[in-house]
Motif scaffolding. Structure first.
Motif, PDB file in Angstrom:
ATOM      1  N   ARG A  84      44.723   1.321 -95.616  1.00 38.60           N
ATOM      2  CA  ARG A  84      44.692   2.578 -96.365  1.00 38.60           C
ATOM      3  C   ARG A  84      43.883   1.933 -97.720  1.00 38.60           C
ATOM      4  O   ARG A  84      43.213   2.840 -98.394  1.00 38.60           O
ATOM      5  N   VAL A  88      41.735   6.788-100.107  1.00 42.10           N
ATOM      6  CA  VAL A  88      40.237   7.778-100.156  1.00 42.10           C
ATOM      7  C   VAL A  88      39.506   7.626 -98.827  1.00 42.10           C
ATOM      8  O   VAL A  88      39.129   6.738 -98.421  1.00 42.10           O
ATOM      9  N   LYS A 123      40.128  18.387 -94.135  1.00 43.58           N
ATOM     10  CA  LYS A 123      40.554  18.177 -95.278  1.00 43.58           C
ATOM     11  C   LYS A 123      42.077  18.311 -95.737  1.00 43.58           C
ATOM     12  O   LYS A 123      42.598  17.056 -96.133  1.00 43.58           O
ATOM     13  N   PRO A 124      42.609  19.564 -95.383  1.00 43.58           N
ATOM     14  CA  PRO A 124      44.086  19.582 -95.824  1.00 43.58           C
ATOM     15  C   PRO A 124      44.966  18.672 -94.790  1.00 43.58           C
ATOM     16  O   PRO A 124      45.939  18.452 -95.039  1.00 43.58           O
ATOM     17  N   LEU A 126      44.403  15.895 -93.598  1.00 44.98           N
ATOM     18  CA  LEU A 126      44.311  14.600 -94.151  1.00 44.98           C
ATOM     19  C   LEU A 126      45.175  14.558 -95.431  1.00 44.98           C
ATOM     20  O   LEU A 126      45.999  13.507 -95.335  1.00 44.98           O
ATOM     21  N   GLU A 127      44.995  15.429 -96.189  1.00 39.86           N
ATOM     22  CA  GLU A 127      45.872  15.446 -97.530  1.00 39.86           C
ATOM     23  C   GLU A 127      47.492  15.435 -97.093  1.00 39.86           C
ATOM     24  O   GLU A 127      48.259  14.934 -97.690  1.00 39.86           O
ATOM     25  N   ALA A 128      47.429  16.065 -96.188  1.00 37.83           N
ATOM     26  CA  ALA A 128      49.127  16.152 -95.551  1.00 37.83           C
ATOM     27  C   ALA A 128      49.494  14.887 -95.058  1.00 37.83           C
ATOM     28  O   ALA A 128      50.710  14.572 -94.991  1.00 37.83           O
ATOM     29  N   ARG A 129      48.643  14.052 -94.714  1.00 38.23           N
ATOM     30  CA  ARG A 129      48.890  12.722 -94.299  1.00 38.23           C
ATOM     31  C   ARG A 129      48.887  11.741 -95.377  1.00 38.23           C
ATOM     32  O   ARG A 129      48.859  10.561 -95.134  1.00 38.23           O
ATOM     33  N   GLY A 130      48.713  12.177 -96.715  1.00 39.62           N
ATOM     34  CA  GLY A 130      48.732  11.265 -97.676  1.00 39.62           C
ATOM     35  C   GLY A 130      47.261  10.787 -98.459  1.00 39.62           C
ATOM     36  O   GLY A 130      47.323   9.781 -99.036  1.00 39.62           O
ATOM     37  N   TRP A 131      46.223  11.186 -97.755  1.00 40.76           N
ATOM     38  CA  TRP A 131      44.976  10.694 -98.104  1.00 40.76           C
ATOM     39  C   TRP A 131      44.454  11.534 -99.297  1.00 40.76           C
ATOM     40  O   TRP A 131      44.855  12.644 -99.352  1.00 40.76           O
ATOM     41  N   ARG A 132      43.391  11.101-100.181  1.00 40.90           N
ATOM     42  CA  ARG A 132      42.754  11.855-100.991  1.00 40.90           C
ATOM     43  C   ARG A 132      41.403  12.170-100.548  1.00 40.90           C
ATOM     44  O   ARG A 132      40.935  10.616 -99.867  1.00 40.90           O
ATOM     45  N   VAL A 133      40.930  13.216-100.230  1.00 35.31           N
ATOM     46  CA  VAL A 133      39.763  13.619 -99.406  1.00 35.31           C
ATOM     47  C   VAL A 133      38.558  13.979-100.416  1.00 35.31           C
ATOM     48  O   VAL A 133      39.020  15.091-101.021  1.00 35.31           O
TER      49      VAL A 133
END
Length: 282
Positions: A84, A88, A123-124, A126-133
């Motif tokens: 990770r 990002v 996008k959402p 991945l964001e739910a998995r802790g990434w900034r997209v």
């Protein structure tokens, strides 16, 4: 080098002949299968493309050292999560603006719009998995290829994923995932003559490229049930070769094939594509 030599160096059992000049190696991550005279190999039944065909001499299989290092070795680590770093990801919906990409066989529907919808759905997840997209575009606007690379550099992205849909003559179907060809190796897909020995900036990420490509490709096949065209290599893709992070380009099906074009036109299928990528990056 002898395939058995690579297996021993990797801490794996010796290859076993499972057919006429077809060999299999078991690893904790899955089974490799390679056949003489073809560059198409498989890992756990999923296709990937070697740079050089397996050779067999006096019944002994030999693999090119580049393939051993750049194709096989990363696949022994596929079950490990993608590193990770800063967390990002840059998503790159292909085309945009007056660049429509491929036109659907079904009518006035274009690759640029489907790719953007895919990115917005992903996008959402991945964001739910802790990434900034970060998206290279979030509207129908043109973005130069160089600018797409610069966005990833500016954001200090850990990963770059370019989203596309494919086109070809009649009969081509399925999913394929591209990463940059390692220096010294011939590409799977060409756009005219190329020099095999050029080292591009993204070649520093050869291991991570293959690792990311197979994780994502495997997950997409599992999620969508589409035909497998394999993990492939190319040098001409400017959004890949100048990256300084693991980078892949996904072709999510052929909008020039009537059956696949119907799927791609479906929001449900594009949601499956998004879910397939997200699951690979958990």
């Amino acid at each position: 080098m002898a395939l058995s030599t690579w297996a021993a160096q990797a801490g794996l059992p010796a290859p076993v002949r499972v057919g006429k000049d077809v060999f299999q190696i078991q690893s904790p991550a899955g089974a490799f299968q390679l056949a003489a005279g073809t560059r198409v190999a498989s890992w756990n039944g999923i296709k990937f493309h070697l740079g050089f065909a397996l050779a067999v001499t006096n019944g002994v299989p030999f693999i090119h050292s580049l393939d051993a290092d750049k194709n096989l070795m990363p696949l022994t680590q596929v079950n490990r999560p993608v590193p990770r770093g800063r967390g990002v990801i840059v998503l790159d919906p292909g085309h945009g603006g007056t660049d429509n990409g491929t036109k659907s066989v079904l009518g006035n529907f274009f690759e640029k719009d489907y790719a953007l919808d895919w990115a917005r759905r992903l996008k959402p997840l991945l964001e739910a998995r802790g990434w900034r997209v970060v998206l290279t575009r979030d509207s129908n606007r043109p973005v130069e290829l160089g600018e797409r690379v610069l966005i990833a550099q500016r954001e200090q992205a850990d990963l770059f994923i370019s989203l596309h849909f494919n086109s070809a003559n009649a009969g081509a179907m399925g999913l394929e995932t591209f990463c940059l060809t390692p220096a010294g190796m011939p590409s799977t897909l060409l756009r005219g003559p190329e020099e095999n020995n050029i080292f591009h900036p993204n070649n520093a990420q050869d291991f991570g490229n293959q690792h990311l490509a197979m994780r994502v490709h495997r997950s997409l096949l599992q999620t969508t049930g589409m035909a497998d065209r394999g993990v492939r290599r190319a040098r001409f893709m400017a959004v890949l070769k100048n990256q300084q992070r693991p980078a892949i380009l996904i072709e999510g099906g052929y909008i020039t094939d009537r059956n696949e074009a119907k799927l791609i036109a479906s929001p449900e299928y594009r949601q499956k594509l998004a879910l397939g990528v997200a699951r690979a990056l958990e």
